[in-house]
Enzyme design. Structure first.
Site, PDB file in Angstrom:
ATOM      1  N   HIS A 213       0.843  -1.195   0.000  1.00 14.89           N
ATOM      2  CA  HIS A 213       0.000   0.000   0.000  1.00 14.89           C
ATOM      3  C   HIS A 213       0.878   1.245   0.000  1.00 14.89           C
ATOM      4  O   HIS A 213       1.706   1.426   0.894  1.00 14.89           O
ATOM      5  CB  HIS A 213      -0.912   0.006   1.227  1.00 14.89           C
ATOM      6  CG  HIS A 213      -2.004  -1.010   1.161  1.00 14.89           C
ATOM      7  ND1 HIS A 213      -3.241  -0.741   0.612  1.00 14.89           N
ATOM      8  CD2 HIS A 213      -2.045  -2.308   1.565  1.00 14.89           C
ATOM      9  CE1 HIS A 213      -4.008  -1.822   0.688  1.00 14.89           C
ATOM     10  NE2 HIS A 213      -3.301  -2.790   1.252  1.00 14.89           N
TER      11      HIS A 213
ATOM     12  N   GLU B 185      -8.452 -12.092   5.379  1.00 13.32           N
ATOM     13  CA  GLU B 185      -7.536 -11.449   6.327  1.00 13.32           C
ATOM     14  C   GLU B 185      -8.172 -11.458   7.717  1.00 13.32           C
ATOM     15  O   GLU B 185      -7.634 -12.022   8.660  1.00 13.32           O
ATOM     16  CB  GLU B 185      -7.216 -10.026   5.893  1.00 13.32           C
ATOM     17  CG  GLU B 185      -6.255  -9.293   6.830  1.00 13.32           C
ATOM     18  CD  GLU B 185      -6.006  -7.860   6.425  1.00 13.32           C
ATOM     19  OE1 GLU B 185      -5.025  -7.281   6.925  1.00 13.32           O
ATOM     20  OE2 GLU B 185      -6.778  -7.301   5.619  1.00 13.32           O
TER      21      GLU B 185
END
Length: 363
Positions: free
Chosen positions: A22, A211
């Site tokens: 990210h 996740e």
């Protein structure tokens, strides 16, 4: 398995490939401080070391929701074109200095419009920053190719718009699409129109899944939406029975392994968001040993206080991984990259395999 722990310096010199990174999770602390001072944004600390500590400690709370709150500050400093450019350039340089030769960096341009930028202006400034970062990294002796994955936010309603934006820039540095944000209560299936559009346009995409939600999240991402890769995916281990002499896989787990759908695993990040209880019990080893296409990634270098060499060093120290395992994960990442096949082949045959052959020979 090679029981000799690989040193950080050894790993730093090895070519690595990152698929799950990210952009707003890897901003340099000093850059944060300088831009925040320029725009009048208040930070929890004004010294780089103390600020880095704050990000790590806040992200280390054990919940994905708290982890995501830390992004309020990095997003705040990403609202002007010159700031987008700087952050992208520095990210490419920092990854290259760690030995990363190819990286796909993702971000959500819809979160960078507070200063009046249009979506296209965010993308263009960021792509220009990556190009500059590649140039400066090469000048410093570290070659890297940086590409972009555009994210739509899964709790918002602009995913189709951002998917169209990704296809508009597909030949200019954008190679894929993703949805990001809180997984709980925001299933990928809610954004099916975006994924149907991407499939019609032959644009690859990955989806954050498995996740903080179980295998049902992965099923939705793969079986309903058609994801080419899975972001994290560690909860897939719950669909695998390891209690007997031979592992028993669910139909979903078989499908993911059989179709070579890559898992973008981020070990340190998973510990912070309770995707795994400890590094010793992290499912990456079992998934790797069972033959899944496992890749090793940073997720957010600032929040997890990490980089790719550190991630591999952690796995080497914990599981005894040697060059064979690092090489396989790196090759997995090349094969799963959203590059065209000739580019993947060149990266594999001209960069990755020769380097690891030399490393293995000298071990």
């Amino acid at each position: 398995m090679n029981q000799k722990t690989l040193s950080h310096d050894d790993l730093r010199a090895a070519p690595k490939v990152v698929l799950h990174e990210h952009l707003d999770g890897g901003v340099r602390p000093q850059t944060l401080i300088e831009i925040a001072d320029e725009i009048g944004h208040e930070l929890p600390a004004t010294e780089a070391g103390a600020l880095a500590d704050w990000f790590f400690e806040s992200a280390d709370s054990g919940t994905l929701a708290r982890y995501l709150e830390t992004f309020d500050h990095t997003i705040a400093v990403s609202q002007k074109a010159d700031h987008c450019f700087r952050i992208a350039s520095e990210a490419a340089q920092d990854l290259a200095a760690d030995g990363v030769v190819y990286a796909e960096l993702r971000y959500a341009p819809e979160q960078q419009l507070r200063g009046g930028l249009a979506l296209e202006e965010v993308v263009e400034a960021t792509l220009a920053g990556f190009a500059e970062g590649e140039r400066l990294a090469a000048a410093a002796g570290h070659r890297i190719t940086a590409r972009t994955i555009l994210c739509g936010m899964r709790h918002a309603d602009r995913t189709l718009e951002v998917a169209k934006l990704a296809t508009a820039y597909r030949d200019k540095g954008v190679v894929g699409f993703d949805i990001a944000g809180g997984e709980i209560g925001n299933p990928a299936e809610a954004h099916l129109p975006a994924f149907e559009y991407l499939r019609r346009e032959n644009m690859p995409f990955t989806i954050h899944a498995g996740e903080s939600v179980g295998p049902e999240s992965i099923w939705g991402a793969v079986s309903v939406c058609g994801a080419n890769r899975i972001g994290h995916g560690v909860q897939l281990i719950k669909d695998i029975d390891l209690s007997g002499d031979e592992a028993k896989l669910s139909h979903l787990a078989h499908y993911i392994r059989d179709r070579r759908i890559a898992l973008e695993v981020c070990p340190s990040s998973n510990l912070q968001t309770e995707g795994a209880e400890s590094i010793e019990t992290h499912p990456i080893k079992d998934l790797y040993d069972l033959g899944f296409r496992v890749t090793v990634n940073n997720d957010n270098r600032l929040m997890s206080r990490t980089h790719t060499s550190r991630e591999f060093q952690l796995l080497s120290e914990t599981f005894g991984w040697g060059w064979a395992e690092v090489k396989r994960c790196t090759e997995n990442a090349v094969k799963a990259a959203f590059l065209h096949q000739p580019e993947r082949r060149r990266l594999l045959e001209e960069v990755v395999r020769p380097a690891y052959a030399a490393l293995e020979a000298s071990a």
